[in-house]
Design a protein around this motif. Structure first.
Motif, mmCIF file in Angstrom:
data_model
loop_
_atom_site.group_PDB
_atom_site.id
_atom_site.type_symbol
_atom_site.label_atom_id
_atom_site.label_comp_id
_atom_site.label_asym_id
_atom_site.label_seq_id
_atom_site.Cartn_x
_atom_site.Cartn_y
_atom_site.Cartn_z
ATOM 1 N N ASP A 1 43.576 36.605 33.126
ATOM 2 C CA ASP A 1 43.208 36.312 34.520
ATOM 3 C C ASP A 1 41.736 35.930 34.619
ATOM 4 O O ASP A 1 41.367 34.995 35.350
ATOM 5 C CB ASP A 1 43.498 37.521 35.412
ATOM 6 N N THR B 1 42.963 42.413 38.956
ATOM 7 C CA THR B 1 42.877 40.950 38.885
ATOM 8 C C THR B 1 44.112 40.291 39.491
ATOM 9 O O THR B 1 44.004 39.365 40.297
ATOM 10 C CB THR B 1 42.686 40.471 37.437
ATOM 11 N N ASP B 2 45.285 40.754 39.116
ATOM 12 C CA ASP B 2 46.505 40.162 39.669
ATOM 13 C C ASP B 2 46.599 40.420 41.169
ATOM 14 O O ASP B 2 47.043 39.549 41.929
ATOM 15 C CB ASP B 2 47.733 40.724 38.957
#
Length: 663
Positions: A422, A279-280
């Motif tokens: 996120d 996600t990051d």
């Protein structure tokens, strides 16, 4: 005596050296490379001075080039020129005397990333199929294609036909990939297909091209899980957005076709994942995509997040990785038998007593155990934990040995908290709280905010130690905290999961317990315990320092306002890298002993990235990234001083209270 370069430091006249490539290379190696490793290092006993000529308007003069750094730079330039078939070159003095920080950063940006870039295409298969980790019985080059990707089947079949010299075997994976089936192909290892993109050639015909990715380097010649996240940070720092985007696309492909982000895209890793960072990674790439393609960028992000959501629910929040009693997650891959990628003798010490008990040789016992004719539950349990350690990325450490699958580790649960946050913020802020999944269902942000808050409370309940001011792993079987002090406690700050009060305690404790001369150690010496012949050191324990731990700590400390600590730690780490780069012919290794300040380590698996001749061409993936990212933490004052000699003399100025100067 001939003048030296140092004699002319005050001169403004530019000087260039006209050099015979092969003859000068021969002379420098013959005179300076006294240990015969085709490198010029501080370990060589040569005179560290070489006479060369310079041509300018005043005629031809001879000068001395002195010192390990300048001589190794000369050797590197000669090796590069030789590779291009040049007989003579003119070398600018500035190139030999280049600020080492600038030189290393330039080499990473313009050479190392390209040296580490691969594609699963015709040219790439020539390199990737040569896997030194293979020890099966049928080692013909082989590519495994997902059951649900007919384009990939056509693509690789065409390559096999067009390049018969490869002897490439193209095999289709079954629809359901079980641990038993994965074990059945251990003797037929191969590379796993990754993503392709459709395009058009110059005649308007549809084409397929393999999506590129970056490998760690050395013997790691495939796309690895958590390595790829940190490599992407370096790529983004260097403006290589499309290459970082390709890494995300390949991860999404793995989740779609293999069910998870793999330890690496080899057949023997099909049951094993690694720490989740998708996600990051996707959000950081998304932020750098061209603003004029907003709608296209949103759809790309949607696809990446859909993949991450699938991974979250089916891998990390499902059996066997989810501990339903505590609500936390563990590393727990599903493979069976002995991990086949290890060296043949890797487990001999473990198998020996079992083999002697049955009157068998170790090899006979290993063959029987792997085939299933010998059943030993104790070994089955051992290998569950051994695989879990490998899935954690921290292979190996006494922190996790013989218990990893029973540990709800701080690092994994911090990463999953970040996933949940996120998801929640992306759905709410980018998709207006209406996120469509691949199956058409629409989800909202509220559940994921709730999941994140629940995980934060559970981590505080099971992993926080108020007395010690640190987070610890939680043993789900013993129902107690581990007592191993790990630098991964700082991942809670990276994830934003710690309260300000707990973050302050963790920051202070970490500076006290983990900070060493060269950066952050993996864990404390006390936690590691005594080392002996029967209990050798592990590479993810004290006194070793690793790039991912440094990068996670910098960002975590920065997020909570401890920027002086982050900058000081970044400076220490860059100093460590730069010193080895200068003293050892441009080396950029996998890891360091940051207490003794050396990359020349005697530990399991050695040190990847040090085995090169004449000139480094790759560095090591996440070490390259840590250097480029670390430079962004240095003030102009710190970077100005960051020549090798300057760093060596000045590092003591940077006390734990914060760097000297203008920081």
């Amino acid at each position: 005596m001939a003048p030296t370069l140092r004699d002319h430091e005050k001169s403004n006249k530019p000087r260039k050296f006209l050099i015979d490539v092969e003859e000068t290379k021969r002379l420098i190696l013959e005179q300076e490379d006294t240990d015969g490793d085709l490198q010029i290092t501080v370990n060589d006993a040569g005179p560290k001075v070489l006479e060369v000529g310079t041509a300018n308007s005043g005629g031809y003069h001879k000068f001395d080039i002195r010192g390990t750094y300048m001589l190794s730079n000369l050797l590197q330039e000669l090796a590069l020129a030789s590779g291009y078939g040049r007989k003579h070159i003119v070398i600018d003095e500035a190139r030999l005397n280049e600020n080492p920080v600038n030189r290393l950063s330039r080499m990473i940006r313009h050479h190392f990333w390209d040296g580490l870039t691969r594609r699963i295409d015709a040219e790439g298969l020539e390199l990737i199929c040569k896997d030194p980790k293979n020890r099966g019985t049928d080692l013909r080059p082989r590519v495994y294609v997902p059951h649900g990707d007919p384009d990939a089947w056509e693509y690789y079949s065409a390559i096999a036909k067009a390049r018969p010299h490869l002897n490439l075997q193209v095999e289709r994976l079954p629809k359901d990939i079980t641990p038993q089936w994965v074990k059945s192909i251990n003797d037929k290892p191969g590379i796993l297909a990754l993503a392709t993109r459709r395009g058009q050639d110059e005649h308007g015909n549809s084409t397929l091209t393999a999506v590129p990715f970056v490998v760690p380097g050395g013997r790691f010649n495939e796309m690895y899980g958590w390595d790829s996240y940190f490599e992407s940070l370096g790529l983004l720092a260097d403006g290589r957005v499309e290459l970082a985007r390709g890494m995300v696309d390949n991860f999404a492909y793995q989740i779609e076709h293999y069910g998870k982000i793999l330890n690496a895209n080899r057949s023997y890793y099909l049951t094993r994942s690694q720490p989740p960072f998708l996600t990051d990674m996707a959000l950081k790439v998304f932020e750098r995509l061209p603003a004029e393609r907003e709608a296209e960028n949103r759809e790309w992000l949607r696809g990446a997040m859909q993949a991450a959501l699938k991974e979250y629910h089916t891998v990390w929040m499902a059996d066997p990785r989810l501990d339903r009693k505590s609500g936390l997650s563990c590393y727990h891959p599903t493979g069976i038998g002995m991990p086949p990628e290890t060296e043949a003798s890797h487990f001999d010490h473990l198998l020996d007593p079992y083999a002697r008990k049955m009157g068998l040789t170790i090899r006979e016992y290993a063959d029987g155990y792997n085939s299933g004719t010998i059943v030993e539950p104790e070994l089955d349990a051992y290998f569950v934990h051994d695989r879990a350690v490998r899935e954690s990325g921290h292979d190996t450490t006494y922190r996790l040995e013989k218990r990893c699958a029973n540990l709800a580790t701080v690092d994994l649960n911090a990463l999953l908290y970040r996933y949940e946050m996120d998801f929640a913020m992306t759905i709410r802020d980018i998709f207006n709280d209406q996120f469509e999944l691949a199956d058409g269902r629409v989800i909202k942000s509220t559940p994921y905010f709730a999941y994140a808050e629940r995980r934060r409370m559970l981590i505080d309940r099971y992993c926080w130690n108020e007395e010690k001011g640190l987070y610890f792993d939680y043993d789900i079987k013993l129902e107690e905290q581990s007592n191993y002090e790990s630098v991964t406690a700082l991942w809670m700050l990276w994830a934003g999961c710690a309260s300000p009060e707990k973050a302050a305690r963790v920051a202070a404790t970490s500076v006290e317990r983990f900070e060493a001369t060269g950066g952050l150690v993996s864990g404390t010496e006390e936690s590691r315990g005594a080392i002996s012949l029967d209990r050798p050191n592990r590479q993810w324990d004290y006194p070793y320092g690793w790039a991912p731990h440094q990068m996670m700590a910098w960002r975590g400390l920065e997020q909570y306002g401890y920027i002086d600590d982050a900058r000081r730690l970044a400076y220490r780490w860059l100093y460590t890298i730069t010193k080895s780069f200068v003293d050892f012919n441009g080396v950029v290794p996998e890891k360091f002993d940051i207490v003794s300040m050396t990359h020349l380590v005697k530990v399991e698996y050695g040190n990847v990235g040090v085995d090169f001749k004449l000139v480094p061409r790759e560095g090591f993936g996440w070490m390259n990234a840590s250097y480029q990212l670390g430079l962004t933490y240095l003030s102009s004052h710190m970077r100005l001083k960051a020549t090798c000699n300057g760093m060596w003399q000045r590092w003591k100025l940077f006390s734990r209270a914060g760097p000297a100067g203008d920081v």
